[in-house]
Design a protein around this motif. Structure first.
Motif: not given
Lengths: 335, 335
Positions: A2-17, A31-32, A128-133, A314-318
């Protein structure tokens, strides 16, 4: 890697498990809180530690491969408890293969230089419910899950409350009937002892419940035996089965009393309820409201609202992503 | 006027005020919680709003006159609830003369330019025990008062938890026996309904308790009727009165179950207990421990310790001062 992935300009995301006894899920979350990509696999039944780990890493690789340009900024994980926290060595009740498995450390090795944060799955659902639910905008919230167990997470003063060992929010072990049924925890009369799906189904069977009979009768279908599950109990209550209705009323009363106690202790605005049994609707929520209003009598407690959770599967991932995306609200640990 | 006092080089202190139904206290408190000067007066019985205010301002003037060189840096107040918070318009249950009395605003007018912060008296006691008393060093604490009522304050993650309306910590209205005695709040089976001194005394009288008889018998003194108070109950239990012992055991069990619920919900390290009834010692604390250990069965909950509060009659002033001296810990309101 994963640390080889994406350029500095690529979109960003969090890996959620999201790690549970029946499925593993992994996703890239923006981010949202939007799910950019996600995959699920069944938890290998009876899997040993490294089998489980291999299943997880293959799932992660597969999800990352779907968005090769995306740069991962951190890894958030929700996992069934218990665990050491914030160290993230996990021993999920329903996954005997992992006992003190160093999940956080293993993931940190896989994603060097990135923050890796592991929390209780019920706490991630509350975040998750507090942030987006259903809890958006509330400063003081209890997010509950009513399913095979009864769990929860507390947000107070706009911040996730961890407690000293990461175990705050255990509404399932608030006592509502000190002389009541034995609980898995070793206590007696906990909310969970009464309201968890399997306990409720067992109580209904004792009372003479025939799973699926009421609905089947209505449809002229007698042949197939239905499972004695919380889900079936909800279905039978919806079909008018009096024992199923009594069982859900019993769960609702236990939940209502437990919520009244939590509201008095924590001065809550809102309680969200997710999980399988929360799908039961009025047969659960009406007795819950009645018990809650009978016991939450201090002036300040009357404002509390109990609402269904809104985010679904999706709540668990969010919520896992929230640990990374909004640490000032959802990750108070120094680690 | 206070704002004319002291030079820039004078010692600094917080003016702390503790307002209760039986006494008013005011003191100057230093940066480490030390009482530099303090005075007390009886609350004028049946006093009207301005009579109460005049009593308070005279008390304040008297304390300030004792340390004329000291510069006051802020005013912290603990007051019986309910109140609007953080606005500090107070309606103490035991002081009918103050109904929505704008205590904070009036004090702010008296001390222009200084922070004036008013909080629930039970919350101030919890802050005091956390800052300078039996809860020092704990990140996750419930500070309780067991007296004519049962109140409390929560410290979680090292910070005072206010709740949405300043009412977090109401352990007295956690439900421990849903079918139990009616509570002043309108509910049933709350901790307070069982464990408050007057309720406990009434229960003991119902069981045939003769206040003071056991101790008097031991001393050969029969003449004087003792009051049916929580204090007398403690004294009679200490003298071996079986009904008094049963009453304290009953209170201890209710407290233990309520503490178990609070520990599971908030993942607590320590619970401090102050107030008149907490003086009863083993006849209260042994049944409390037994009920607590029977119900606080989750692994993480077993570490919780229940200890007597340590600060005594100065606790209210010390806690009121904490609102000003350590606002990042004890004053999260923006006001």
């Amino acid at each position: 890697m994963a640390d080889d992935r994406g350029g500095a300009g690529g979109p960003e995301a969090v890996l959620a498990i999201d790690i549970g006894g029946t499925k593993f899920a992994a996703g890239l979350v923006g981010a949202e809180g939007e799910i950019i990509a996600a995959e699920r696999v069944a938890t290998p039944p009876g899997g040993e530690a490294e089998t489980l780990w291999k299943t997880l890493t293959e799932l992660i690789d597969s999800v990352l491969a779907r968005e090769p340009a995306t740069r991962v900024t951190g890894v958030g994980v929700g996992c069934g408890g218990p665990m050491t926290w914030p160290e993230g060595a996990v021993s999920p009740l329903n996954m005997p293969g992992w006992r003190a498995f160093p999940l956080r450390a293993r993931l940190a090795g896989r994603f060097p230089g990135l923050p890796v944060r592991v929390h209780n799955d019920a706490i991630c659902l509350a975040a998750a419910e507090h942030w987006r639910g259903a809890g958006q905008g509330s400063a003081d919230m209890l997010g509950m899950v009513v399913s095979t167990g009864v769990g929860g997470g507390l947000i107070l003063g706009g911040r996730l409350i961890d407690g000293g060992t990461g175990n705050a929010g255990h509404i399932g072990h608030v006592v509502v009937d000190p002389g009541g049924p034995a609980c898995r925890c070793g206590g007696r009369g906990c909310v969970e002892a009464i309201a968890r799906g399997p306990g409720l189904a067992a109580w209904a069977l004792d009372q003479g419940w025939v799973p699926g009979a009421t609905g089947a009768r209505a449809e002229g279908l007698y042949e197939e035996a239905a499972p004695a599950s919380g889900r079936q109990l909800s279905a039978d209550a919806a079909a008018g089965d009096p024992i199923a209705l009594s069982a859900l009323a019993r769960a609702g009363r236990a939940l209502g009393i437990g919520i009244a106690s939590a509201t008095h202790l924590c001065d809550l605005d809102i309680v969200t309820i997710g999980g399988g049994l929360s799908q039961a609707g009025p047969p659960l929520f009406e007795p819950l409201e009645e018990a809650l209003r009978a016991h939450a009598r201090m002036d300040f407690a009357r404002r509390v609202r109990v609402v269904p959770a809104r985010l679904g599967q999706d709540a668990g991932l969010i919520g896992a992503a929230a640990l990374i995306i909004h640490p000032t609200r959802y990750w108070t640990a120094s680690a």
